[in-house]
Design a protein around this motif. Structure first.
Motif, PDB file in Angstrom:
ATOM      1  N   ARG A 104      43.881  42.803  40.228  1.00 53.44           N
ATOM      2  CA  ARG A 104      44.238  42.538  41.622  1.00 53.44           C
ATOM      3  C   ARG A 104      43.546  43.500  42.579  1.00 53.44           C
ATOM      4  NH1 ARG A 104      50.462  42.690  43.198  1.00 53.44           N
ATOM      5  NH2 ARG A 104      50.044  44.925  42.975  1.00 53.44           N
ATOM      6  N   ASP A 105      43.558  44.788  42.215  1.00 50.71           N
ATOM      7  CA  ASP A 105      42.970  45.800  43.085  1.00 50.71           C
ATOM      8  C   ASP A 105      42.795  47.053  42.246  1.00 50.71           C
ATOM      9  OD1 ASP A 105      42.659  47.948  45.055  1.00 50.71           O
ATOM     10  OD2 ASP A 105      43.202  46.420  46.521  1.00 50.71           O
ATOM     11  N   GLU A 186      33.660  33.662  40.418  1.00 50.24           N
ATOM     12  CA  GLU A 186      34.565  32.753  41.122  1.00 50.24           C
ATOM     13  C   GLU A 186      35.943  32.757  40.463  1.00 50.24           C
ATOM     14  OE1 GLU A 186      34.927  28.000  42.330  1.00 50.24           O
ATOM     15  OE2 GLU A 186      33.186  28.741  41.221  1.00 50.24           O
ATOM     16  N   TRP A 188      37.194  35.168  38.627  1.00 44.86           N
ATOM     17  CA  TRP A 188      37.799  36.482  38.841  1.00 44.86           C
ATOM     18  C   TRP A 188      38.476  36.550  40.202  1.00 44.86           C
ATOM     19  CZ3 TRP A 188      38.668  40.295  35.465  1.00 44.86           C
ATOM     20  CH2 TRP A 188      39.031  41.562  35.964  1.00 44.86           C
ATOM     21  N   ARG A 189      37.828  35.991  41.217  1.00 42.88           N
ATOM     22  CA  ARG A 189      38.437  35.966  42.554  1.00 42.88           C
ATOM     23  C   ARG A 189      39.712  35.132  42.544  1.00 42.88           C
ATOM     24  NH1 ARG A 189      32.882  35.894  44.162  1.00 42.88           N
ATOM     25  NH2 ARG A 189      32.874  33.610  44.160  1.00 42.88           N
ATOM     26  N   ALA A 190      39.730  34.063  41.748  1.00 40.93           N
ATOM     27  CA  ALA A 190      40.941  33.246  41.647  1.00 40.93           C
ATOM     28  C   ALA A 190      42.083  34.043  41.020  1.00 40.93           C
ATOM     29  CB  ALA A 190      40.657  31.997  40.821  1.00 40.93           C
ATOM     30  N   TRP A 191      41.780  34.819  39.974  1.00 41.10           N
ATOM     31  CA  TRP A 191      42.832  35.633  39.355  1.00 41.10           C
ATOM     32  C   TRP A 191      43.350  36.665  40.360  1.00 41.10           C
ATOM     33  CZ3 TRP A 191      42.900  31.993  36.393  1.00 41.10           C
ATOM     34  CH2 TRP A 191      41.956  31.671  35.429  1.00 41.10           C
ATOM     35  N   GLN A 192      42.448  37.254  41.138  1.00 46.00           N
ATOM     36  CA  GLN A 192      42.874  38.234  42.140  1.00 46.00           C
ATOM     37  C   GLN A 192      43.783  37.593  43.179  1.00 46.00           C
ATOM     38  OE1 GLN A 192      38.941  39.618  43.344  1.00 46.00           O
ATOM     39  NE2 GLN A 192      39.339  41.620  42.404  1.00 46.00           N
ATOM     40  N   ARG A 193      43.389  36.431  43.693  1.00 44.44           N
ATOM     41  CA  ARG A 193      44.192  35.755  44.714  1.00 44.44           C
ATOM     42  C   ARG A 193      45.512  35.268  44.135  1.00 44.44           C
ATOM     43  NH1 ARG A 193      40.772  31.609  48.256  1.00 44.44           N
ATOM     44  NH2 ARG A 193      42.765  31.653  49.390  1.00 44.44           N
ATOM     45  N   GLY A 194      45.527  35.038  42.823  1.00 45.51           N
ATOM     46  CA  GLY A 194      46.755  34.591  42.152  1.00 45.51           C
ATOM     47  C   GLY A 194      47.641  35.730  41.685  1.00 45.51           C
ATOM     48  N   ASN A 195      47.313  36.963  42.101  1.00 46.34           N
ATOM     49  CA  ASN A 195      48.115  38.149  41.774  1.00 46.34           C
ATOM     50  C   ASN A 195      48.188  38.436  40.279  1.00 46.34           C
ATOM     51  OD1 ASN A 195      48.829  39.104  44.366  1.00 46.34           O
ATOM     52  ND2 ASN A 195      50.334  37.457  44.544  1.00 46.34           N
TER      53      ASN A 195
END
Length: 252
Positions: A104-105, A186, A188-195
């Motif tokens: 996530r971060d 792409e 990876w960004r989805a996993w980040q946005r999905g917390n």
């Protein structure tokens, strides 16, 4: 020794080389065979049972109950093998102990001591050989609760959340090395946005195999301090042992 799928449960399992009675119902699952030695040092009267390929097993006790630790090796294929064979040898409760990277971060490494995994993204291929991808990889709620209580008692700050279980280590840390780097980034960004909280390589197989075999599993992942994580997992097993004894007495 040739593999025999019809072998007696009392026969040593083909890959992990343990037989029924040599492991406890409660098993810690690190990936690294060498980490089993460290975890075994937290058990009472631990003895080395077997070491074959990437699977190294110790058995000792906690609260007078037999508890084991078996290394899974890296990735879902060898994890599924270890869990399947441990179940055949009598185990029914599993806690994965390992390290993970934040998704996530990167500041999660500063905010949290690690992650108690509640579910896993099935971003790997092994579990599709067990059940369709729509089936969720979910940790057992009692194991999650025991881990959370143990961490809280130690005043540790473990997040509870989802892990991404992947097949490619370098696909995460160096996606540009792959011809499908755009797809990897792409997703990876989805996993980040999905917390999604963290990324590792084994939880999905552990949760899927345990779920469909009717067993319990959870996982506690850290960013580096393994001793605290092991102590927390041991305290969680102590809680589960107490709960299981109480439930058995009430049922009897």
């Amino acid at each position: 020794m040739a593999f025999d799928k019809h072998a007696s449960p009392d026969t040593k399992q083909y890959h992990i080389q343990v037989a029924r009675g040599e492991v406890g119902r409660y098993v810690f699952l690190p990936g690294d065979p060498f980490r089993t030695d460290l975890i075994a040092s937290f058990l009472e009267d631990a003895k080395l049972i077997a070491h074959n390929r990437e699977h190294k097993t110790w058995t000792g006790t906690l609260c007078g109950e037999k508890v084991s630790v078996t290394s899974t090796g890296m990735g879902c294929p060898s994890t599924a093998i270890a869990v399947e064979e441990l179940i055949k040898a009598g185990a029914d409760t599993f806690i994965r102990i390992g390290t993970a990277g934040p998704v996530r971060d990167s500041s999660d490494c500063e905010r949290y001591d690690g992650v108690i995994v509640t579910a896993a993204v099935r971003d790997e291929g092994t579990t599709t050989h067990y059940i369709p991808i729509e089936y969720p990889a979910v940790a057992d709620r009692h194991v999650v609760e025991a881990l959370s209580r143990a961490a809280l008692a130690k005043k540790l700050n473990y997040a509870e959340g989802i892990s991404q279980s992947k097949d490619s280590f370098y696909g995460e840390i160096d996606p540009d090395c792959s011809p499908v780097s755009g797809l990897l980034k792409e997703r990876w960004r989805a996993w980040q946005r999905g917390n999604v909280m963290c990324s590792e390589m084994e939880c999905a197989a552990l949760f899927i195999v345990s779920s469909i075999r009717g067993k319990r599993a959870g996982a506690i992942m850290n960013w580096g301090d393994m001793n605290e994580t092991i102590q927390t997992a041991c305290d969680a097993v102590r809680l589960l042992i107490g709960q299981d004894k109480a439930n058995s007495e009430q049922g009897g």
